[in-house]
Structure formats: C-alpha cells, structure tokens
Write a protein that holds these residues in place. Structure first.
Motif, short mmCIF file in Angstrom:
data_model
loop_
_atom_site.label_atom_id
_atom_site.label_comp_id
_atom_site.label_asym_id
_atom_site.label_seq_id
_atom_site.Cartn_x
_atom_site.Cartn_y
_atom_site.Cartn_z
N CYS A 48 -0.74 -0.73 -2.42
CA CYS A 48 1.07 -0.10 -2.58
C CYS A 48 1.01 1.09 -1.07
O CYS A 48 0.24 2.07 -0.94
CB CYS A 48 0.72 1.07 -4.19
SG CYS A 48 0.40 -0.48 -5.16
N ARG A 87 -4.22 3.83 -10.40
CA ARG A 87 -5.58 3.20 -8.67
C ARG A 87 -6.83 2.57 -10.31
O ARG A 87 -6.82 2.10 -10.86
CB ARG A 87 -6.41 5.04 -9.23
CG ARG A 87 -4.75 5.62 -8.50
CD ARG A 87 -6.04 7.01 -8.28
NE ARG A 87 -6.25 6.91 -7.34
CZ ARG A 87 -7.05 8.28 -6.57
NH1 ARG A 87 -6.05 9.44 -6.90
NH2 ARG A 87 -8.00 8.46 -5.82
N ARG A 101 -7.52 -1.90 -6.38
CA ARG A 101 -5.82 -2.15 -5.48
C ARG A 101 -6.07 -0.45 -4.75
O ARG A 101 -7.09 0.53 -4.80
CB ARG A 101 -5.24 -1.65 -6.71
CG ARG A 101 -3.90 -0.89 -6.19
CD ARG A 101 -2.90 -0.90 -7.64
NE ARG A 101 -2.75 -1.90 -8.10
CZ ARG A 101 -2.38 -2.41 -9.08
NH1 ARG A 101 -2.78 -1.23 -10.18
NH2 ARG A 101 -2.31 -3.27 -9.96
N MET A 124 -3.97 2.37 -1.52
CA MET A 124 -2.94 2.78 -1.87
C MET A 124 -2.77 4.08 -0.75
O MET A 124 -3.15 4.42 -0.55
CB MET A 124 -2.24 3.95 -2.56
CG MET A 124 -2.43 2.75 -4.06
SD MET A 124 -2.36 4.42 -5.69
CE MET A 124 -2.70 3.44 -7.17
N VAL A 163 -7.29 5.76 -1.91
CA VAL A 163 -6.32 6.10 -1.96
C VAL A 163 -5.94 6.85 -0.63
O VAL A 163 -7.16 8.39 -0.17
CB VAL A 163 -5.93 7.04 -3.16
CG1 VAL A 163 -4.30 7.55 -2.69
CG2 VAL A 163 -5.64 5.80 -4.25
N VAL A 198 1.52 6.62 -11.12
CA VAL A 198 1.06 6.08 -10.66
C VAL A 198 -1.16 6.52 -10.65
O VAL A 198 -1.58 5.27 -10.42
CB VAL A 198 0.75 7.18 -9.42
CG1 VAL A 198 -0.04 6.65 -7.78
CG2 VAL A 198 2.55 6.76 -8.70
N LEU A 243 3.45 4.17 -0.78
CA LEU A 243 4.49 5.00 -1.60
C LEU A 243 4.95 5.99 -0.41
O LEU A 243 4.73 6.63 -0.07
CB LEU A 243 4.01 5.97 -2.29
CG LEU A 243 3.32 4.94 -3.89
CD1 LEU A 243 1.68 4.58 -3.46
CD2 LEU A 243 3.36 5.84 -5.12
#
Lengths: 443, 264, 480
Positions: B179, B204, B208, B210, B41, B200, B181
């Motif tokens: 993703c 995770r 994946r 982000m 992330v 959210v 955001l």
C-alpha cells in the motif's frame, strides 16, 4: 420601390470626398480604394447570412448617408456628456477628426504617442501603412471595409516598450449634430512588449440626429503587455452604431475588455479577441441595456490560437420596453491551442412583455486538451428575491430597482473610477425608468 | 533472507515532457535506495518538492515520468515494466493524494469492476452483485462510510475527507500486498484522521507492507511506522526509527536539507 | 463484466456490414416525375397520394441543399445517380410471417431481430423495413385488439386513408426543407402508428431499418399519432452493409400528440459509418419533428447516434398545447472520419410549456461533432421553461467538438438556461482506473458510459444495453 444601391452610393460618396484625402500618400489611397472595392464585392449582408440573422444589415445600409464634414464644438459640449473627463489625459475626435483644442496630453510618460494618424503620416508612414488597412479578422466584413475607405483620420495610441501609463487615457469620439450624416471613427492602439495601458474609448453624439457611426478599433497587446480597454457606447437616440473591434494578444500578455452599450437606436458590436501566442489571457465583460425600441447586438469571438491561453467572458443584458438584445459569443479553440481554458457566460434580464432576447453562445473546439464551458440564461427578476425585499419594507419599484442595480453591478463594479461608475449606473437606470421599469434610480 | 516486498535500487526519475511538446524536465529523484520487508510499515517524510509524491507515482506507474536509472523490484520481480493496471492486479495499491472524480460512474459499480479485475487476475471467482454488496458493506463499516456515498459517482461531489475514506475503502476491498499512501492525512480533521488511521491499522498484517508518504508527523501518531526515511532533494538523506519523526517535528526539515549530498 | 466489454471491444469494426443475396425488384438510378409515378403505381396508391408526392417533388426542385450553416463537409450528392426504389421480390401476399423469404429472415436473425412468431422479442412488436419496403410486421393482431394501428406506411394509405390524409405533412410539410421535400416525393415505406384515445400501448413498437441494395437511397416516412390520453413507446434501429460508396438516407418522422398523450421515441442509429480512411458510409439527412398539439401532451426524443458518415438531424418539438412537455436526450459519437451536426429545436408556443435538452457529444479519431439547437419562446408562452445541457468529450487530438445553441426569447416570464462543457477524457481519470486494476480500454468505456448515463437511462432496457455495447465498439482503436 426605389433601387437604392449602397455600393453605388458609397462609391459616389468616396469620389466626392477626394478633397478630404488630399495630401495622403499614394499607398493610403490604394488601401482605401482596395477597401471600397472589398465593400462593393462583399455587398450588404443579406438576412440569410448567419452573422446577420438577428440584425438587419439593410436597415443600416439602405439609407443615403452623407459623410460627416469637419465640425467644431466648444469645450462646454464636453461638459454636456456629464462624464469625469475634465482632468483626464484625452484625445477628442469630432466627426472623426482630431480636435486639438479639446485634447490634452500633459502628464503622459515620454515616448508615449497619442495623436492622429494624419500627424503621424509624414514621419511614421511605414509603421502606419499595415495598420491602416482592414484588420485581418474583418477582411470579410463589409462595414469594416467601408470604415477603412471612409475614415477621414484615426486616433493613434502607442505605448513604448516597458512603459506603464499611470493615468487612464481617454479617446473620445463625439459627433456634432447633423441629420443623415455618417461618421467613421477609427482607433489604433499598440502596447509594445511589457507596456501597460488603461484606455477608455467613448462614442457619444451631441443631440439626437439620425446618424450612422461606423467605428473601427484595432488594439495590439505585445508580449507581456497589459491593456485594459473600457469601451462606452453612449450614443444619442437617433444613432445607428456599428463597431468592429479587434484585439491581438501576444505571448503572456493580458487584455481586459469591458464594453458598455447604453445608447443608440440600433447598435451592433463585433469584438474579436485573438489570443495569438502562448499564455495570452483575455477577459471580456459586457453590458447592454436597451429600452423602448432600441436594438442592441453584441457579437464576440475569442480565438484561441496557441497553447495555454485563458479567456473568461461575461456579457449581461437588460431589456425593457420593446427592445431587442442579441448576444452571439463564439469561443474558438484551434488545433494548436492545447491546454486552453475558456469560460463564457451570458445572462439576460427581460423586464417587459414586448422585449426580446436572442442568445447564441458557441463553442468550436479543435484541440482536445482543453476546458471550455459556456452558459446562458434568460429570465426575469427573481420573484423570491423581490418578495424578500418587499418583506423587508421596500416597495415593489424600489425592490426591482435594487435587483436591477445588483444585476448591472457585476459588470459596472469593474469600472474603477467611482464617478464614472456612478454616472454609468445612473444612465442605465434612467434608460430603464424611461421605459417604466426599475424606477427609483439611486436610493 | 526472504525476498523483501519492495526493493528500490538507485532510482533516478525526471519529468517526461515528450508528450506535451515541452522540454524534458529536471531530475526529481536522484538515486533512491530503499528496502521494505513484508509486513513492515515505513514512512517517507520530507519537505514540499522533495519528490515524495513522485516516488509514489512512479511506483504505481503514472505516465509523465521517465526513469533514467535504477530498478524497482516487487516481490523480487521487475515492477517498472508492468502496466499500471498490471501492478494494481499484482497487489500494488496507491491511495491518491487527490482522488479523481469520475462523473456519472457509480462508486459501487466502479469498485465492483476493480475488485473483479483484481480477483480474476488472481484466479479467484468474480463476485456477483450480491456477494460484492455484502463485502462492500462490511468494509464500509471499517471507514465509517455512509451508505449514501456508495450510490454517488466516483468521488463526485465528495468532501476531502470522504474522498480519503473512499480510498481506504478501496484499499480494503482490493486486498493489496503493497500500500502506498500518498499524503493521506492532508485535508483531514482529527476525527476523520482517527477513522482513516483506524482503517489503515486494521489492514496491517504480516503479508502486507505499507509506505506512508507524509509531510507531517501527525499521521504517524496514529499509524506508527517501523521505520522513517527522510527524502530531500530527490534522495533519502536520513533513515531511522519512529523517533526520527518526532525529531523532525521539533527541528523542521532545515537541518536535514543542509545534509543533502551535492546534486549529481 | 469487464471481460465481456473487452470481448466486445476486440470484435471487428462493423459487424453489421454483410449483404443479403435476394432477388431484387429495382429501379434504374435517376429521379423524375415519371419515377415518382412508378413508385406510386408499385404501391397501388390512390391519386391523392401521388399528387401529394408530386407536390413535394416540385417543391424540392425549388429548394437548395442546405450547405451554408451546418458544419459538415462532403462531396456533392448526385441525385440522379441514386436508385429510388429497391425491394426484395415477393411472389405473393404473405399470409403469415412463416412465408417470409428465408434469406431475409436470416438477415434479421443475424441482426438480432428474430421475426418468426415463436421467437419474437418479448413484448416488442417489430416492423422490419428492408430497403424500400416493409417485409414483416409482428404482433399486428395483438395490437389490433386494442384498436392500435401499427402498419407499414403503404398499407396505412389503403387502410386508414383519412388519418393519413389528415396528419401526413401536418408537422413536416413537403416544402419544409430540401431533404424533407425529397422524402415527400420518393418515400417508399416506413411505419404508421395510431393509438386510440385512452389506450396505453401494451408493448414497445419498433421498426428496424436495413439498407441492403447498392446505389439505393432509403427514404422512409414514419407517422405516429397518439390520440387523447394515450401512450406509446417507439424504437427505431438501423444498419447497412459496408460499401465504398456513400448511400443516402433521407427519412421524415412526424409525431402528433393530442391532449394528455405521450410519445416516447427512441433511436439507436448504427448505419455504416465508413471505414477508417473515411471511404463509404451512409449520409443520414433526417427530419424528425413532433407536435405537442394537445394540452399536457408530451413528446420525448432519445437518440444514440453512433453510425453514418454524416448525420444531419434535429428531432424537434413544437410545444403548442398549454403545459405540454418536450424532451431531447442525445448521445452522438463520431469516430473514424464521421461528422455529425445534430441537436434539436424546441418551439414554445403554449403557456407553461417546458423542455429539457440533454446532449452528450463524443468525438474520437477524426470525428467532428456539432450540437446545434434552437430554443424559441414565442410571445404567448407565459411561464415557459427550458433547461439545456450540452457536454462534449474529446478523445484524441484530431477530432473536434462544437456547440451552437440558439436561444430566442420573446416572453419575459420565460426562463431559459443553457450550460455546456467541453473536456477530454482526463489522463488522471484513466490512471486512477488503471491503478485500481481496470485496463485502459475498460476505463474509457466506463468513463464514456458514465458520461452518457443521463441519456442512456432514458432508453428502454434492451436498447440501453445495445447502445452501451455500440459505444464501446465504435470507440475501438480510438484510444491509445
């Protein structure tokens, strides 16, 4: 059955008034004759004419009106109007002609022109020539053509580039008493690029004679100019008031129109606002109050011609007695006018059994990237609100008057001059109380 | 080394005004380089007008931008040549800063259309109405979305917070790989922020990635990023660990803007 | 669902554009009193019917084509170049539907309207009108058990003359307007419905109109009478072959609802719209009007207009009975070079009458779409209410959307509200859908169906599905 022909009648009246036009340049005579021919060619619109569906043109035209002769009135006549004009810079026209002794123009910034066309002709004829012809949106309107042919003079206001006029400038068109006369008041306004002007255009008659006032106003707001235009129709009870008003709004300019029609027996306003260049903006606010047998029609057209134009319109009507109110508002968004935004609203209050309202809002959209809305409501005073006020101790008439004042207030609140605002509100309420509603006036 | 989820190389973008009859706009992104490995992330922070939202829009394929230079690889494949719906079906999800209202189109109906478009692209059976409904109900719990909102038109009359919940619900349903955001925390009160961050965080996972785009560090208290990048003047001017966000909160963006390399 | 929509969108433009090869009984082009006499004779009409037609013809001669107010432009129509009668030749009176010309039966099957009794649409009775005549009416016997008359118009003239004489022209008189007068003179067939007092019609009644022959006009006339306390839902569908010439369709529909009766009238109009260059297509000039004659009666018009080169129609309600209700729900889609000037009139006469107008106009390609509607509150209509909402959606930059409401209020206790918006399908909306994996074409049909939902839900089930498909097909190629 008489065979009165308005076309023939006005051709004769025009010929008979040659002395009024003595001394005018040949081009102006040609303009007038062209307009008279246009009037004859167009003829008085028949009832089938879509634009004359709700007001009968014959009722206006089929009468042997005589052109109003020059007249003079005393300064005390202005006081009779009961309007706060004493200290204001102003042009006063009586029967369509400038009254220099009643006008006062001190305090206007240098370069500002506020005068009559007649005085301007010798030195600025070339500037005036195109402006004295029939304004483009009105070339197919018989009464506008007639006004061009018959107006003995015109008020001219011209604000030079980047000049802002602080004070509100009044142009008063007053008609002296006299039966069966027709006046043709004319006003030409130009705010050059970047200029700023606040203008009040007033139409009033002294007394209640049977008269026709055929008014024509043309306003130009140059690039980034700002024009606020308050138009007051406070004519006498015998008057038939026909008006054509056109405003051309240039790039990034702003035109704010507020029309308030309280007087006349029959009145019809044709207001066309052309958003001619990118980023032009216009607001149109209107109020018509009619009682007894008054008939009032407001026609507006906002013509979005170029991209990024914005218009917002709110017209409100209060009808009492046997009065009839007509609103016809058109929003036109042309192919090139992408990203236009237009809002239009018409709200009407019917206060009596015999009153009538016709509302015809229209959207004509040729561009696709636009946001346009219109709304129209017709109804009576809100019963719940009336009850609420009565539950708080007001009697029914007072509660009604309060609600009516609230209804009027949305338009009147935009009148900045407090004395003027109060005077207009009092007139509106007086009109209605004469019809037996909304009595109580000011609390 | 495994292929990163997202790799951005020297990305230059400007406004494409050709459709609106205006002149082409100035460059907004002026050479972005970024590598986002699977399972990580990253947060992109920056002052207003730094190009954060533009980056999200370009990655999702929003019209109106012109890529003048550079490339973007999604799982090693060229992303920029794919149509917006193709990117979505491939697993790129954008949570909009301003979710769009679509009057008259039922929220559930819309979600089912979207889910089945993505599923059929992935070679999965389309869900029938009942299957979809039970899946949706389960995911709605994740963002504490009232049943009533599912019945309305897409975002029609939703409050700001409801719209953002709806975005995360869609994210949960579409099961994306990447993703984006965009300012998901804007306009949220603390309670709503907590709910959304919870949703959210639940999503995770190792497969994946982000990209959190935000102006404020507040969001990062709830969704803790692996890395933080600072965007200013269309470039990433500083990258660091999660502590960088705290530093920005204390010092503001001013000291970083001074670091901005001269515009090309 | 999305695959299915795509499939629909990918299909050819106008899939109903084929012609049927049948032996014709056809009149030469031209209109005169003699032609009217011939039509009347072919239908073995009584003399009062012929006189009524001739009266209509004489009024038509006095009227001018309404050009000045509608926002439509088209080449002048040559009324002498039109054939006013065309019918498939029938050897004898049909004893049962099985004797129907197989070509015609196949035509209706292709259109999705099976006429064989065993394959009948569940719970829908159909009157199939082929050019100028009714070729088949289903479920007649079943309906007659309830005392319901559902007949081709020409049969009604013979079988129920007193009802026809009493109500024909009672809502739309012969001289009402140019096209109604023309119809009164030359109308050939159509449907007649009578629902007796207290009867709730057990199935949907439906007429399917098909123009087949070339150079012909179609002039059908429909008359529906709902007696006290009865209810009927009536559907109408229409298609025509693709031809380069324009063909005229000038129908008249009259509805009468007595005390406590309800009529629900739904139309899916899909006449041939012409090609992408604006060649050919049907000129659809239709007068539809219902009279809520009785107290608490209700007439509801729902229309989905996707076809025709030109549409000129204003299904209206005269709200005469106290507490009567009028409704108008419309979706009008203009694409290609189509022009539509459509709307309604709600005339409030009775006390506490209410009306609702929901109009959704969609303009794409070179389409021009106008809403024109009148709400008039007469002096005696105390407590009348109207609410109108007219929304326009624009797709592309060559089309136009126009709104012309007329509100005329003569009673202070009335409340009239009108709202209108015009907007385009937003790029933001399209991108949002695409970002969720939905293709642009699907997104457009999603948004359009959302835009029309308020109207589509008024349609009976089968028709709603049909209408949604039609909207998708009509918009094909209009986007992007």
């Amino acid at each position: 059955m008489s065979t009165f022909s308005p076309e023939r009648h006005w051709a004769e009246a025009f010929a008979a008034a040659a002395d009024v036009r003595a001394g005018e340049p040949p081009w102006l005579e040609a303009t007038r004759k062209g307009a008279l021919a246009r009037f004859a060619e167009l003829g008085v619109p028949a009832r089938k004419h879509e634009e004359w569906k709700y007001t009968r043109a014959e009722r206006i035209a089929n009468h042997p009106w005589q052109p109003a002769a020059a007249a003079s009135i005393g300064a005390e006549a202005l006081d009779e109007l009961e309007l706060p004009v004493a200290a204001a810079p102003r042009l006063v026209f009586v029967n369509g002609r400038l009254a220099p002794d009643l006008s006062r123009l001190d305090g206007l910034p240098p370069g500002v022109v506020a005068t009559n066309a007649g005085a301007l002709l010798p030195r600025d004829g070339a500037w005036l020539e195109p402006r004295l012809d029939v304004p483009v949106p009105f070339t197919d309107r018989a009464f506008a053509a007639l006004a061009v042919a018959m107006a003995p003079d015109a008020a001219v206001v011209r604000i030079p580039r980047d000049v802002s006029v602080e004070a509100t400038l009044w142009v008063l068109f007053v008609s002296a008493p006299g039966e069966d006369v027709a006046a043709s008041p004319r006003l030409i306004v130009e705010a050059e690029p970047g200029a700023g002007l606040r203008l009040v255009e007033l139409h009033a008659s002294l007394g209640a004679s049977r008269q026709l006032h055929n008014a024509l106003t043309e306003i130009v707001a140059g690039a980034a100019a700002s024009v606020e235009h308050l138009r007051l129709q406070l004519e006498g009870a015998g008057t038939t008031h026909v008006a054509h008003v056109h405003a051309r709004v240039a790039r990034d300019a702003r035109y704010a129109s507020r029309t308030i029609a309280l007087g006349a027996e029959l009145s019809r306003l044709d207001l066309v606002v052309t958003l001619a260049e990118e980023g032009a903006e216009a607001t149109l606010d209107g109020l018509y109050v009619a009682a007894q047998t008054q008939h009032h029609e407001s026609r507006t057209c906002v013509d979005h011609q170029r991209p990024h134009g914005t218009s917002r319109e709110l017209y409100k009507g209060v009808l009492a007695g046997r009065a009839r109110g007509v609103f016809s508002g058109k929003v036109l968004v042309r192919k090139d006018a992408q990203k236009s935004s237009a809002e239009q609203k018409n709200e009407n209050l019917l206060l009596s059994r015999d009153a009538e309202v016709d509302s015809k809002p229209q959207l004509e959209i040729e561009a696709d990237d636009v946001r346009c809305t219109h709304g129209s409501t017709i109804g009576q005073l809100d019963e719940d609100a009336l009850f609420y006020l009565r539950a708080r101790g007001l009697d029914a008439p007072a509660a009604r008057a309060l609600l009516v004042r609230g209804f009027l207030g949305e338009i009147l609140a935009g009148v900045e001059d407090e004395a003027l605002r109060e005077s207009l509100e009092a007139r509106a309420l007086a009109t209605l109380s004469r019809a037996g509603v909304a009595a109580g006036g000011a609390p | 080394m495994t292929t990163p989820m997202l790799e951005i190389r020297d990305l230059h973008v400007r406004i494409d005004a050709s459709g609106t009859g205006g002149t082409d706009g100035e460059a907004i992104l002026r050479g972005i380089d970024l590598v986002l490995p699977a399972g990580e992330v990253h947060a992109i922070m920056g002052p207003n007008g730094s190009g954060k939202s533009t980056l999200a829009h370009v990655l999702a394929g929003k019209p109106g931008y012109e890529v003048t230079k550079g490339e973007v690889l999604f799982e090693g494949r060229d992303l920029l040549s794919i149509a917006p719906e193709g990117r979505a079906r491939a697993g790129v999800f954008l949570a909009f800063q301003y979710p769009v209202e679509i009057p008259g189109v039922g929220n559930m109906y819309f979600l089912k259309q979207a889910v089945n478009a993505v599923r059929s692209h992935r070679g999965l059976e389309e869900l029938d109405a009942m299957e979809f409904l039970s899946l949706a109900r389960e995911k709605m719990k994740l963002v504490e979305m009232p049943e009533e909102l599912a019945k309305r038109g897409v975002n029609e009359g939703f409050s700001g917070g409801e719209k953002k919940r709806n975005e995360i619900l869609q994210m949960a349903l579409l099961d994306p790989k990447l993703c984006l955001l965009d300012e998901t925390d804007s306009g949220l009160d603390i309670d709503a922020l907590r709910v959304i961050a919870g949703g959210v965080n639940a999503l995770r996972g190792p497969a994946r990635s982000m990209l959190l785009i935000t102006h404020y560090q507040r969001l990062l208290d709830y969704i803790v990023p692996d890395h933080v990048h600072v965007l200013a003047g269309g470039r990433i001017v500083k990258s660091g660990g999660k502590e960088l966000a705290r530093e920005l909160e204390d010092k503001g963006y001013g000291w970083l803007q001074a670091m901005r390399a001269p515009a090309g | 669902m999305s695959n299915q929509t795509l499939e629909q969108l990918a299909k050819a433009d106008y899939e109903w554009g084929f012609t049927t090869d049948v032996e014709q009984d056809i009149l030469e082009p031209g209109l005169s009193e003699d032609v009217i006499r011939v039509i009347s004779a072919k239908k073995s009409e009584p003399s009062w019917m012929l006189d009524w037609r001739l009266d209509g013809y004489r009024r038509w001669l006095q009227l001018a084509e309404p050009h000045h107010w509608a926002k439509l432009s088209y080449a002048p129509i040559d009324y002498q170049a039109i054939r006013y009668y065309a019918a498939p030749k029938q050897k004898k009176q049909l004893q049962s539907l099985d004797e129907l010309d197989p070509e015609i039966r196949r035509t209706y099957e292709k259109l999705g309207i099976p006429l064989g009794e065993q394959k009948l649409l569940a719970n829908v009775a159909v009157d199939a009108v082929f050019d100028s005549v009714s070729v088949a009416t289903t479920f007649k016997k079943e309906l007659e058990k309830h005392g319901i008359l559902f007949l081709p118009f020409s049969e009604a003239v013979r079988r129920a003359p007193e009802l026809v004489r009493r109500y024909l022209g009672s809502v739309v008189p012969q001289g009402d307007n140019f096209f109604a007068a023309l119809n009164s003179a030359v109308f050939t067939d159509g449907s007649f419905v009578y629902i007796p007092p207290g009867v709730r019609c057990p199935m949907e009644l439906s007429t399917y109109f098909r123009i087949n022959a070339s150079e012909t006009g179609q002039f059908e006339r429909t008359l529906i009478i709902a007696d006290k306390g009865s209810y009927v839902s009536y559907l109408e569908g229409c298609t025509a072959p693709m031809r380069d010439e324009n063909q005229l369709h000038a129908a008249v529909v009259e509805l009468v609802a007595l005390d406590d009766a309800q009529i629900k009238y739904s139309t899916v109009q899909n006449w041939y719209p012409g090609d992408a260059e604006g060649r050919g297509g049907i000129y659809n000039f239709v007068t539809k009007r219902g009279k809520c004659a009785g107290r608490r009666s209700k007439i509801s018009w729902t229309q989905v207009e996707t076809g025709s080169a030109i549409t000129w129609k204003y299904p209206s309600c005269i709200l005469q009975g106290d507490d009567s209700v009028g409704e108008f729900y419309s979706v009008a889609l203009t694409s290609k070079h189509q022009q539509a000037d459509t709307g309604t009139k709600m005339i409030h006469i009775g006390k506490r009458t209410t009306s609702t107008i929901i109009s959704k106009g969609i303009s794409a390609a070179h389409g021009q779409n106008s809403y024109r509607g009148l709400v008039r509150i007469q002096k005696g209509a105390d407590g009348a209410r109207n609410y109108s909402q007219c929304d326009s959606l624009l797709i592309g930059d060559q089309c136009g959307a126009h709104t012309f409401p007329y509100l005329e209020v003569l009673n202070p206790t009335a409340k009239v509200e009108h709202e209108a918006t015009t907007s385009k399908i937003g790029e933001d909306q399209l991108f949002y859908c695409q970002q969720r994996g939905i293709s642009e074409e699907d997104a457009v049909s999603l948004i359009v169906n959302g835009f029309c939902k308020r109207v589509l839900k008024e349609l009976p089930m089968e028709f709603a599905v049909e209408a949604q498909k039609l909207l998708g097909v009509s918009l094909e190629g209009a986007v992007g």
